[in-house]
Design an enzyme around this catalytic site. Structure first.
Site, short mmCIF file in Angstrom:
data_model
loop_
_atom_site.label_atom_id
_atom_site.label_comp_id
_atom_site.label_asym_id
_atom_site.label_seq_id
_atom_site.Cartn_x
_atom_site.Cartn_y
_atom_site.Cartn_z
N ASP A 131 43.54 51.56 16.48
CA ASP A 131 44.50 52.65 16.46
C ASP A 131 45.94 52.15 16.63
O ASP A 131 46.73 52.76 17.34
CB ASP A 131 44.14 53.64 17.60
CG ASP A 131 44.99 54.89 17.57
OD1 ASP A 131 45.42 55.29 16.49
OD2 ASP A 131 45.24 55.46 18.65
N CYS A 186 26.39 66.32 6.71
CA CYS A 186 26.91 67.65 7.03
C CYS A 186 26.13 68.72 6.26
O CYS A 186 25.97 69.85 6.73
CB CYS A 186 28.39 67.77 6.67
SG CYS A 186 29.48 66.93 7.85
N CYS A 189 26.20 72.74 6.61
CA CYS A 189 26.79 73.15 7.89
C CYS A 189 28.30 73.38 7.76
O CYS A 189 28.99 72.64 7.06
CB CYS A 189 26.52 72.06 8.93
SG CYS A 189 27.29 72.35 10.53
N CYS A 192 32.00 73.46 12.32
CA CYS A 192 33.32 73.01 12.79
C CYS A 192 34.44 73.85 12.19
O CYS A 192 35.41 74.20 12.88
CB CYS A 192 33.53 71.53 12.49
SG CYS A 192 33.23 71.07 10.79
N CYS A 196 36.95 76.10 14.70
CA CYS A 196 38.33 75.62 14.91
C CYS A 196 39.21 76.81 15.33
O CYS A 196 39.39 77.75 14.57
CB CYS A 196 38.87 74.97 13.65
SG CYS A 196 40.60 74.48 13.84
N CYS A 212 46.78 71.89 14.09
CA CYS A 212 45.73 71.33 14.95
C CYS A 212 46.19 71.26 16.41
O CYS A 212 47.22 70.66 16.72
CB CYS A 212 45.34 69.94 14.44
SG CYS A 212 44.13 69.13 15.48
N CYS A 237 41.97 68.74 21.94
CA CYS A 237 41.00 69.77 21.60
C CYS A 237 39.76 69.08 21.04
O CYS A 237 39.88 68.15 20.24
CB CYS A 237 41.61 70.71 20.55
SG CYS A 237 40.45 71.85 19.80
N CYS A 244 29.54 70.39 16.78
CA CYS A 244 28.83 69.59 15.77
C CYS A 244 27.41 69.28 16.24
O CYS A 244 27.23 68.69 17.33
CB CYS A 244 29.59 68.29 15.50
SG CYS A 244 28.77 67.28 14.25
#
Ligand code: SF4
Ligand code: SF4
Length: 306
Positions: A131, A186, A189, A192, A196, A212, A237, A244
């Site tokens: 990162d 996924c 599904c 998410c 949100c 976000c 968050c 999930c």
């Protein structure tokens, strides 16, 4: 130098011994996927105030421009799911921020893995990252076979979930490579997207950072837009990860630095609202939360539900 599967296996075994949950290896080829999407995402301003994402486009897609001579990328995942969680009635922090700043922990483990390869297998040149550079971390993890990028834009590992930090070793040797992760688990599904709270996941796999709550409560240096509902989230968050189904496989990590201190877990809403700068300094010594600064956290608290 081209090393075989024996060396690749030794690297993976050492990664697990060092505490990583997964390790995969892929060739450091130029990235040809997603370029148009990324350009459009930036052009539409969906990266919000993260202007650093506008820079180093070529390095992001051409690893050899970032590290000269790179041939292989080793991708690793480090579990951060905390052993004990904040009471759901109290203000919430993203799980990744419960303990000490992960950058130092990750860098130490990556350096250890790099030294193992250099000293025990073959002299190498390269670099380690977590990162901290223009790198498509989730893409390399997918390509190294660790998992798939879910509709919530997180890297999800089968039977493990998404509460993982990702890190990479860029090496100037060739190794035996893993296959990219096959398929998208996924399937149909959309939990998410439905969960949100700010509708920042505008479409599957498409995040608008301007909405976000994770961005708005951590990286955002401006005013949080009027009408934004934080609920009881005051730093980050996790909603799109909590719902999930793959995260039902999450197991608490055993890394001491990622465990919350008792004083943090005991904080009530009232304590947060009365938080002094001195308390903030003590509570978040060595923590990534310091990035938001005392004033930033106080602003989030003022906007959160009482
Ligand atoms: S982190 Fe929260 S606000 Fe951001 S996309 Fe996920 S659920 Fe939505
Ligand atoms: S909640 Fe469902 S759609 Fe979203 S990332 Fe997880 S599996 Fe994929």
């Amino acid at each position: 130098m081209n090393l075989g599967c024996c060396e690749a296996n030794k690297i993976k075994n050492e990664a697990l011994r060092l505490g990583f949950s997964a390790c995969g290896i892929t060739s450091a080829d130029n990235v040809n996927e997603h370029i148009q999407y990324f350009r459009e995402w930036i052009a539409a301003g969906r990266h919000a105030g993260m202007t650093y994402l506008e820079n180093y486009f070529e390095k992001r897609y051409h690893p050899h421009l970032l590290v000269e001579g790179v041939r292989s990328i080793v991708s690793v995942a480090l579990n951060y799911y905390p052993e004990r969680l904040l009471d759901e009635e109290q203000y919430q922090f993203a799980y990744y921020a419960y303990g000490k700043d992960y950058h130092e922990v990750m860098r130490r483990k990556l350096n250890d893995l790099f030294s193992f390869i250099h000293n025990e297998l073959h002299p190498v040149r390269g670099a380690v990252f977590c990162d901290m550079a223009p790198i498509l971390e989730r893409y390399w993890a997918w390509r190294a076979g660790l998992g798939w990028i879910g509709k919530n834009t997180q890297l999800i590992m089968p039977k493990a979930g998404s509460y993982f930090f990702l890190g990479e070793l860029f090496l100037d040797i060739e190794l035996e490579y893993d296959f990219p992760f096959q398929g998208d688990n996924c399937e149909s599904c959309v939990r998410c997207l439905n969960a949100c709270p700010s509708k920042a996941l505008e479409q599957p796999y498409k995040l608008n950072a301007r909405k976000c709550l994770s961005y708005l409560t951590i990286e955002n240096r401006g005013v949080i837009p009027e009408g934004t509902v934080l609920g009881n989230r005051i730093y980050g968050c996790d909603e799109c990860q909590k719902v999930c189904p793959w995260n039902r496989f999450a197991v608490p990590c055993n890394i001491q630095e990622f465990q919350p201190v008792p004083a943090f877990l005991e904080m009530r809403k009232e304590d947060w609202r009365n938080l002094t700068e001195e308390q903030f300094r003590i509570l978040f010594k060595g923590s990534a939360v310091k990035r938001a600064k005392y004033e930033g956290l106080k602003t989030n608290i003022e906007l959160a539900d009482i």
